[in-house]
Design an enzyme around this catalytic site. Sequence first.
Site, PDB file in Angstrom:
ATOM      1  N   GLU A  67       0.843  -1.202   0.000  1.00  0.00           N
ATOM      2  CA  GLU A  67       0.000   0.000   0.000  1.00  0.00           C
ATOM      3  C   GLU A  67       0.875   1.247   0.000  1.00  0.00           C
ATOM      4  OE1 GLU A  67      -1.962  -0.468   3.880  1.00  0.00           O
ATOM      5  OE2 GLU A  67      -0.341   0.689   4.802  1.00  0.00           O
ATOM      6  N   HIS A  69       0.288   5.771   1.044  1.00  0.00           N
ATOM      7  CA  HIS A  69      -0.596   6.793   1.609  1.00  0.00           C
ATOM      8  C   HIS A  69       0.204   8.035   1.922  1.00  0.00           C
ATOM      9  CE1 HIS A  69       1.254   4.794   4.984  1.00  0.00           C
ATOM     10  NE2 HIS A  69       0.533   3.688   4.792  1.00  0.00           N
ATOM     11  N   HIS A  73       5.373   6.293   8.198  1.00  0.00           N
ATOM     12  CA  HIS A  73       5.509   5.292   9.261  1.00  0.00           C
ATOM     13  C   HIS A  73       6.940   5.327   9.800  1.00  0.00           C
ATOM     14  CE1 HIS A  73       1.787   3.186   8.436  1.00  0.00           C
ATOM     15  NE2 HIS A  73       2.156   2.735   7.268  1.00  0.00           N
ATOM     16  N   HIS A 107       4.886   0.294   0.243  1.00  0.00           N
ATOM     17  CA  HIS A 107       5.559  -0.473   1.295  1.00  0.00           C
ATOM     18  C   HIS A 107       4.799  -1.751   1.598  1.00  0.00           C
ATOM     19  CE1 HIS A 107       2.823   2.358   3.242  1.00  0.00           C
ATOM     20  NE2 HIS A 107       2.679   1.495   4.232  1.00  0.00           N
ATOM     21  N   CYS A 121       5.132  -0.040  14.916  1.00  0.00           N
ATOM     22  CA  CYS A 121       4.876   0.941  13.865  1.00  0.00           C
ATOM     23  C   CYS A 121       4.260   2.178  14.511  1.00  0.00           C
ATOM     24  CB  CYS A 121       3.944   0.357  12.808  1.00  0.00           C
ATOM     25  SG  CYS A 121       3.530   1.553  11.522  1.00  0.00           S
TER      26      CYS A 121
END
Length: 157
Positions: A67, A69, A73, A107, A121
């Site tokens: 994914e 975004h 992270h 990732h 995370c």
Amino acid sequence: MTNRRRRRQDVPFGWEGVEVRPYKPDTGGDGGAPFKDLSRQVLFDRSDLACQVRLFDIEPGGHSTLERHQHAHAVIVLGGRGQCLVGEQVLDLRPHDLVEVGPWEWHQFLAAADDHLAFLCIVNRDRDRPQLPTAAQLDQLSLDPAVAAFLRLGSPP
Ligand code: MN
């Protein structure tokens, strides 16, 4: 006895009062996000703190969703072995590695075939929903042989 200010690890990668949830990707209601054999725990989540700290534990051979975004992270590997794809790089992972995922970088995390992969995370509490790759974007990523090999491990035919 459980202290709400100090929750002790009571089993490996498990803490007092912390629920182990099956992973559910927050990509919306489509249910189409591919992932395999992983669990999620939310270790810290407070309305007066702008980030959450989660622990993901991927079983041998399992993987997270590929994914991307807008939010970033910060990842700290706690146990096991595996690999990740970040942007266009495939990286081997071992305990105590630090991994940064920037905005809009593709990732995915993958446990070794014979070991689990556990990592913390850290993420914004308020965040956008992940995007999944289109077939064309997958083809583009797969132009790199190392990335293609990684993607095959994450989603065998
Ligand atoms: Mn993500």
